[in-house]
Motif scaffolding. Structure first.
Motif, PDB file in Angstrom:
ATOM      1  N   GLY A   1     -16.874 155.872  65.555  1.00 24.91           N
ATOM      2  CA  GLY A   1     -17.498 154.598  65.887  1.00 24.91           C
ATOM      3  C   GLY A   1     -16.539 153.437  65.711  1.00 24.91           C
ATOM      4  O   GLY A   1     -15.482 153.570  65.080  1.00 24.91           O
ATOM      5  N   LYS A   2     -16.909 152.285  66.260  1.00 27.30           N
ATOM      6  CA  LYS A   2     -16.051 151.091  66.195  1.00 27.30           C
ATOM      7  C   LYS A   2     -15.736 150.699  64.751  1.00 27.30           C
ATOM      8  O   LYS A   2     -14.606 150.347  64.438  1.00 27.30           O
ATOM      9  CB  LYS A   2     -16.727 149.913  66.908  1.00 27.30           C
ATOM     10  CG  LYS A   2     -16.718 150.052  68.401  1.00 27.30           C
ATOM     11  CD  LYS A   2     -15.511 149.387  68.953  1.00 27.30           C
ATOM     12  CE  LYS A   2     -15.612 149.363  70.464  1.00 27.30           C
ATOM     13  NZ  LYS A   2     -14.321 149.371  71.077  1.00 27.30           N
ATOM     14  N   MET A   3     -16.744 150.755  63.859  1.00 27.23           N
ATOM     15  CA  MET A   3     -16.515 150.352  62.470  1.00 27.23           C
ATOM     16  C   MET A   3     -15.587 151.325  61.765  1.00 27.23           C
ATOM     17  O   MET A   3     -14.716 150.919  61.003  1.00 27.23           O
ATOM     18  CB  MET A   3     -17.848 150.221  61.725  1.00 27.23           C
ATOM     19  CG  MET A   3     -18.745 149.118  62.276  1.00 27.23           C
ATOM     20  SD  MET A   3     -17.908 147.534  62.527  1.00 27.23           S
ATOM     21  CE  MET A   3     -17.542 147.080  60.864  1.00 27.23           C
ATOM     22  N   SER A   4     -15.743 152.616  62.020  1.00 31.00           N
ATOM     23  CA  SER A   4     -14.851 153.608  61.420  1.00 31.00           C
ATOM     24  C   SER A   4     -13.434 153.434  61.949  1.00 31.00           C
ATOM     25  O   SER A   4     -12.458 153.508  61.197  1.00 31.00           O
ATOM     26  CB  SER A   4     -15.340 155.023  61.728  1.00 31.00           C
ATOM     27  OG  SER A   4     -16.609 155.240  61.179  1.00 31.00           O
ATOM     28  N   GLU A   5     -13.331 153.200  63.232  1.00 36.30           N
ATOM     29  CA  GLU A   5     -12.024 152.977  63.850  1.00 36.30           C
ATOM     30  C   GLU A   5     -11.353 151.740  63.254  1.00 36.30           C
ATOM     31  O   GLU A   5     -10.163 151.752  62.940  1.00 36.30           O
ATOM     32  CB  GLU A   5     -12.199 152.816  65.361  1.00 36.30           C
ATOM     33  CG  GLU A   5     -10.914 152.685  66.120  1.00 36.30           C
ATOM     34  CD  GLU A   5     -11.137 152.520  67.616  1.00 36.30           C
ATOM     35  OE1 GLU A   5     -10.148 152.214  68.298  1.00 36.30           O
ATOM     36  OE2 GLU A   5     -12.269 152.683  68.101  1.00 36.30           O
ATOM     37  N   LEU A   6     -12.129 150.677  63.067  1.00 35.94           N
ATOM     38  CA  LEU A   6     -11.600 149.454  62.477  1.00 35.94           C
ATOM     39  C   LEU A   6     -11.136 149.706  61.044  1.00 35.94           C
ATOM     40  O   LEU A   6     -10.076 149.234  60.639  1.00 35.94           O
ATOM     41  CB  LEU A   6     -12.654 148.344  62.513  1.00 35.94           C
ATOM     42  CG  LEU A   6     -12.243 147.005  61.912  1.00 35.94           C
ATOM     43  CD1 LEU A   6     -11.008 146.446  62.614  1.00 35.94           C
ATOM     44  CD2 LEU A   6     -13.405 146.023  61.987  1.00 35.94           C
ATOM     45  N   ALA A   7     -11.906 150.460  60.270  1.00 40.55           N
ATOM     46  CA  ALA A   7     -11.528 150.763  58.885  1.00 40.55           C
ATOM     47  C   ALA A   7     -10.215 151.532  58.831  1.00 40.55           C
ATOM     48  O   ALA A   7      -9.347 151.252  58.000  1.00 40.55           O
ATOM     49  CB  ALA A   7     -12.643 151.544  58.195  1.00 40.55           C
ATOM     50  N   VAL A   8     -10.041 152.500  59.716  1.00 36.20           N
ATOM     51  CA  VAL A   8      -8.801 153.280  59.765  1.00 36.20           C
ATOM     52  C   VAL A   8      -7.635 152.377  60.154  1.00 36.20           C
ATOM     53  O   VAL A   8      -6.567 152.414  59.526  1.00 36.20           O
ATOM     54  CB  VAL A   8      -8.936 154.467  60.746  1.00 36.20           C
ATOM     55  CG1 VAL A   8      -7.587 155.107  61.019  1.00 36.20           C
ATOM     56  CG2 VAL A   8      -9.931 155.490  60.206  1.00 36.20           C
ATOM     57  N   MET A   9      -7.825 151.549  61.163  1.00 37.36           N
ATOM     58  CA  MET A   9      -6.766 150.642  61.608  1.00 37.36           C
ATOM     59  C   MET A   9      -6.385 149.664  60.493  1.00 37.36           C
ATOM     60  O   MET A   9      -5.199 149.374  60.290  1.00 37.36           O
ATOM     61  CB  MET A   9      -7.201 149.896  62.865  1.00 37.36           C
ATOM     62  CG  MET A   9      -7.330 150.796  64.080  1.00 37.36           C
ATOM     63  SD  MET A   9      -8.151 149.989  65.467  1.00 37.36           S
ATOM     64  CE  MET A   9      -6.893 148.861  65.994  1.00 37.36           C
ATOM     65  N   ALA A  10      -7.378 149.160  59.778  1.00 34.82           N
ATOM     66  CA  ALA A  10      -7.125 148.220  58.689  1.00 34.82           C
ATOM     67  C   ALA A  10      -6.326 148.894  57.579  1.00 34.82           C
ATOM     68  O   ALA A  10      -5.359 148.324  57.055  1.00 34.82           O
ATOM     69  CB  ALA A  10      -8.441 147.674  58.144  1.00 34.82           C
ATOM     70  N   GLU A  11      -6.714 150.108  57.230  1.00 37.03           N
ATOM     71  CA  GLU A  11      -5.994 150.841  56.187  1.00 37.03           C
ATOM     72  C   GLU A  11      -4.547 151.097  56.606  1.00 37.03           C
ATOM     73  O   GLU A  11      -3.616 150.893  55.831  1.00 37.03           O
ATOM     74  CB  GLU A  11      -6.699 152.161  55.890  1.00 37.03           C
ATOM     75  CG  GLU A  11      -6.060 152.928  54.747  1.00 37.03           C
ATOM     76  CD  GLU A  11      -6.814 154.193  54.397  1.00 37.03           C
ATOM     77  OE1 GLU A  11      -6.161 155.080  53.818  1.00 37.03           O
ATOM     78  OE2 GLU A  11      -8.014 154.300  54.697  1.00 37.03           O
ATOM     79  N   GLU A  12      -4.352 151.515  57.840  1.00 38.29           N
ATOM     80  CA  GLU A  12      -3.001 151.771  58.346  1.00 38.29           C
ATOM     81  C   GLU A  12      -2.147 150.497  58.360  1.00 38.29           C
ATOM     82  O   GLU A  12      -0.934 150.558  58.164  1.00 38.29           O
ATOM     83  CB  GLU A  12      -3.059 152.378  59.740  1.00 38.29           C
ATOM     84  CG  GLU A  12      -3.562 153.810  59.751  1.00 38.29           C
ATOM     85  CD  GLU A  12      -3.780 154.363  61.149  1.00 38.29           C
ATOM     86  OE1 GLU A  12      -3.699 153.590  62.140  1.00 38.29           O
ATOM     87  OE2 GLU A  12      -4.057 155.570  61.256  1.00 38.29           O
ATOM     88  N   ALA A  13      -2.792 149.358  58.571  1.00 41.33           N
ATOM     89  CA  ALA A  13      -2.070 148.081  58.606  1.00 41.33           C
ATOM     90  C   ALA A  13      -1.866 147.497  57.208  1.00 41.33           C
ATOM     91  O   ALA A  13      -1.217 146.469  57.055  1.00 41.33           O
ATOM     92  CB  ALA A  13      -2.828 147.085  59.485  1.00 41.33           C
TER      93      ALA A  13
END
Length: 102
Positions: free
Chosen positions: A2-14
């Motif tokens: 989902g968008k929120m899970s994707e955002l959480a992963v992207m945030a962690e990677e950044a």
């Protein structure tokens, strides 16, 4: 994913810390068509929490502009009118967070 899970992963990677995830969500909402770009630009854009863009502008001017401080000190209200149109061209405010337009 989902968008929120994707955002959480992207945030962690950044390397974006959890304490500013609310701000990140507000920033992404300003440009939902490009979530990856929002995550990449977030740290450069984020300025902090303020009750309004006007409050942010006042604080920034107070901290950096002696003429503004003098005008405020002479004013009956302790504040002077700020050109919010100019500030809105350079900054955005969403959910209590201020972002510089990049």
């Amino acid at each position: 994913m989902g968008k929120m899970s994707e955002l959480a992963v992207m945030a962690e990677e950044a390397g974006i810390t959890e304490d500013v995830h609310g701000a990140l969500m507000a920033y992404v909402a300003l440009q939902p068509w490009d979530m990856a770009n929002a995550v990449d630009r977030f740290e450069d854009a984020y300025r902090g929490r303020w009750e309004s863009l006007d409050a942010y502008a006042h604080d920034q001017l107070w901290a950096t502009d002696a003429a503004y401080r003098a005008a405020c000190n002479e004013s009956d209200t302790g504040r002077v009118r700020i050109d919010t149109v100019a500030w809105r061209s350079d900054y955005a405010w969403a959910d209590g967070h201020v972002f510089r337009n990049l």
